[in-house]
Design a protein around this motif. Structure first.
Motif, short mmCIF file in Angstrom:
data_model
loop_
_atom_site.label_atom_id
_atom_site.label_comp_id
_atom_site.label_asym_id
_atom_site.label_seq_id
_atom_site.Cartn_x
_atom_site.Cartn_y
_atom_site.Cartn_z
N LYS A 548 -13.07 13.86 3.11
CA LYS A 548 -12.57 12.57 3.58
C LYS A 548 -11.23 12.77 4.28
CE LYS A 548 -14.72 10.04 -0.25
NZ LYS A 548 -14.47 9.15 -1.41
N VAL A 549 -10.86 11.77 5.06
CA VAL A 549 -9.56 11.78 5.73
C VAL A 549 -8.89 10.44 5.44
CG1 VAL A 549 -8.30 11.99 7.89
CG2 VAL A 549 -10.40 13.30 7.55
N LYS A 550 -7.67 10.49 4.93
CA LYS A 550 -6.90 9.27 4.67
C LYS A 550 -6.03 8.97 5.89
CE LYS A 550 -3.18 9.12 2.01
NZ LYS A 550 -2.28 9.09 0.84
N LEU A 551 -6.20 7.78 6.44
CA LEU A 551 -5.46 7.36 7.63
C LEU A 551 -4.43 6.30 7.25
CD1 LEU A 551 -8.39 6.97 10.19
CD2 LEU A 551 -7.00 8.99 9.74
N THR A 552 -3.23 6.42 7.82
CA THR A 552 -2.18 5.41 7.65
C THR A 552 -1.71 5.02 9.04
OG1 THR A 552 -1.50 6.48 5.59
CG2 THR A 552 0.00 4.86 6.53
N PHE A 553 -1.66 3.71 9.31
CA PHE A 553 -1.47 3.24 10.68
C PHE A 553 -0.05 2.76 10.99
CE2 PHE A 553 -5.87 2.52 9.34
CZ PHE A 553 -6.54 3.29 10.28
N ASN A 554 0.78 2.54 9.98
CA ASN A 554 2.13 2.03 10.18
C ASN A 554 2.10 0.76 11.03
OD1 ASN A 554 3.23 4.04 8.60
ND2 ASN A 554 3.56 5.42 10.32
#
Length: 642
Positions: A548-554
């Motif tokens: 999995k890849v954890k994305l954070t968009f700010n």
């Protein structure tokens, strides 16, 4: 009155020159003989008197003329009323949040404020401009004319304390003038405390003509049918009600449903039925208020089976087979002795069902999996050590088990506001058949419970992180200890605990909330994911978690819309972003709290006030006029006075 060059007054000694000229006349009188001596004697007396008056008048005008010329060069002035602040630095704080879309008498509030800045800011005025999204330090109106004309509305709400912190960070030996242009929507008294008392602060509050507005707040799946979704749209009305508003639903920019709705109350929910397929579109309304909250983008991914595993004896786990059916879940059960730890990596939800002991290796593995986004359900055994149970739970948060109580208790209260039950119940239920437990542990937790006992203690509570949740029961729920398995509550409770772990359902995030998002993807060391649509592309912060890849968009994207998450050219998942709805209620404009501050009607008035109060009144021009007047007077005396 003060003088810019007082040393010029040393030249006043020049006044002695006209006096000397007056005292020492160089002209001589000649004697003339006439026959009529008496008549000539009278004429001589009159001529001498007239000449004497003329000389005194000329002396006075020459002295005044010279005096005024000297005063002119000394440059007299009256000191400005606010001269101590004449060298202040100027800062303009411009609110470009979405509430500034509201229309005033001369158009949209933000556009009108920008136009007034362009028209009334002196070209030689140096200032710093701070908006919600951009900052321009030590500039002038010519340099940022284009940027101001192209200024867009910001998804970030207006935060006065943030702007003041930026201003305070600019250290200077002089004081600061601060002009705040905002509609005061959401402005609170605690934010005003961030204003330095030494600042010379002005507020300009543009007013809207009307404060009626309607907005689409959120969307949810109300029912998950065999071939269809029933989705619910939550709408809000501020101000005027009982007005019909058109509501439309679009998928891939194609209209698929449309209706009219009327607000009887402040809030209303309407429902649409759509096919159980990928949805990548938006809902929209049309009203005469703000535009930004009239559209809500959302995506629904095609359902995928969720992986659920329970660890415990088969006889105590049979009820889970009836909940986690094969059409929606890949469910399996293992005892602690037969468990393959490697299989846990692929699980979306893990159920610990009445284990007598939780081994340290399993504790470590589960802690890692929860951090990566797997949900965990803990059902305690009546024989487990409280110390062992607390050691395990401490890995996730501040929940503590107390000693086992041999006391029958009823489960009487549902926390309908808990995210676990979002969209489950159409109305609050008070008279359901209360399940019970014979033995239970006391639970100490600062988190609100999901289900409560009759004594208001927790039967089911939860600990959440940005990616997953840990659900903790206070008692065993086997049929010997509880009838919870026969209760209607068990199906929605366990069902929702499992589907919340999946990245399916509605994919809709709020810009600026920084909630992480999980995507199923396997990346090599140098690979990255990017998010894009036709108008915008950006690379989010990303962390690889096995498969999995954890994305954070700010604060990205800059504009709301439907996007795709791409691995190179492969679209892995659709996702939608929306603006925060905090600006929708225009009635939140709070101008009354500004009573202790200077409020001015327009930008033009501010600059005129500063110009008037801080500019010295130069009066040397008046002395030039007086000097010219005395010069003309002297010439008239010479010519006309005999």
């Amino acid at each position: 009155m003060q003088f810019k060059h007082p040393e010029i007054f040393y030249f006043l000694f020049l006044l002695v020159i006209p006096i000397l000229v007056h005292l020492f006349q160089l002209r001589r009188f000649k004697k003339e003989y006439f026959t009529n001596v008496r008549f000539l004697k009278e004429l001589s007396i009159q001529t001498r008197k007239s000449s004497k008056i003329k000389k005194w008048l000329l002396l006075a005008t020459r002295l005044l003329l010279l005096s005024f010329l000297i005063i002119v060069f000394a440059q007299p002035f009256f000191k400005a009323k606010d001269s101590k602040n004449s060298s202040n630095e100027m800062y303009i704080v411009l609110d470009n949040s979405f509430s500034m879309q509201a229309k005033g008498q001369k158009g949209e509030l933000l556009k009108r404020a920008v136009q007034e800045l362009l028209e009334n800011t002196p070209e030689n005025q140096t200032f710093s401009l701070i908006t919600n999204s951009q900052t321009f330090w030590n500039t002038d109106i010519k340099s940022i004319r284009t940027e101001l004309q192209n200024l867009k509305y910001s998804a970030l709400p207006f935060q006065l304390e943030s702007a003041m912190a930026k201003i305070k960070s600019r250290k200077s030996d002089v004081n600061k003038d601060v002009i705040v242009i905002t509609d005061a929507v959401g402005l609170q008294s605690k934010q005003l405390k961030s204003i330095d008392k030494d600042f010379n602060t002005y507020f300009i509050i543009p007013e809207t003509e009307q404060k009626n507005n309607a907005s689409i707040d959120s969307v949810f799946i109300h029912q998950n049918l065999d071939d269809f979704y029933e989705i619910g749209l939550k709408l809000s009305a501020f101000g005027e009600k009982n007005k019909e508003i058109p509501v439309a639903l679009y998928n891939q920019n194609k209209l698929i449903a449309k209706t009219l709705t009327k607000f009887d109350n402040k809030e209303k929910t309407i429902y649409f039925t759509i096919p159980k397929k990928d949805f990548h579109g938006y809902a929209s309304i049309i009203d005469n208020g703000l535009e930004y909250d009239n559209t809500l983008f959302f995506s629904i991914s095609k359902p995928e089976k969720s992986n659920v595993i329970s660890i415990g004896t088969p006889e105590k786990s049979n009820f889970l087979f009836r909940i986690y059916t094969s059409d929606e879940f890949n469910y399996s059960n293992f005892t602690i002795a037969t468990l393959d730890y490697n299989s846990l990596e692929n699980q979306n939800t893990i159920v610990l069902n009445e284990l007598d002991e939780i081994p340290q290796a399993l504790q470590t593995t589960l802690k890692s999996l929860v951090e990566k986004g797997s949900n965990l359900i803990v059902i305690p055994s009546a024989t487990i050590s409280v110390a062992n149970l607390n050691q395990f739970i401490m890995n996730f948060g501040s929940v503590q088990f107390k000693s086992l109580e041999n006391k029958e208790k009823l489960i009487t209260k549902i926390n309908f506001n808990h995210p676990l039950f979002a969209g489950v119940f159409e109305s609050k239920i008070d008279n359901f058949q209360y399940p019970k437990t014979k033995k239970s542990f006391g639970i100490s937790s600062s988190n609100p419970a999901v289900l409560y006992y009759e004594d208001q203690s927790a039967f089911l509570t939860s600990i959440t992180n940005p990616l997953a949740s840990v659900y903790i029961f206070a008692a065993p729920i086997n049929i010997e200890n509880s009838n919870f398995q026969q209760s209607p509550l068990i199906v929605p409770t366990f069902y929702k605990m499992a589907i919340n772990s999946r990245n399916q359902g509605i994919n809709e995030l709020t810009i600026g909330n920084n909630n992480p998002f999980l995507v199923d993807a396997t990346l090599s060391k140098d690979e990255i994911l990017n998010v894009k649509n036709d108008n915008e592309t950006f690379i989010p912060i990303q962390q690889i978690l096995n498969n999995k890849v954890k994305l954070t968009f700010n604060d990205y994207p800059e504009q709301a819309g439907n996007f795709g998450i791409y691995k190179q050219k492969e679209n892995l998942k659709n996702i939608s972003f929306n603006y925060n709805r905090t600006e929708s209620n225009l009635a939140k404009a709070n101008e009354n709290i500004l009573s202790e501050y200077k409020t001015i009607n327009s930008i033009e008035t501010v600059f005129n006030t500063l110009q008037t109060d801080r500019t010295d009144n130069q009066i040397w021009k008046w002395f030039v006029i007086f000097a010219l007047l005395f010069l003309v007077t002297e010439m008239a005396i010479i010519r006309f006075v005999k």
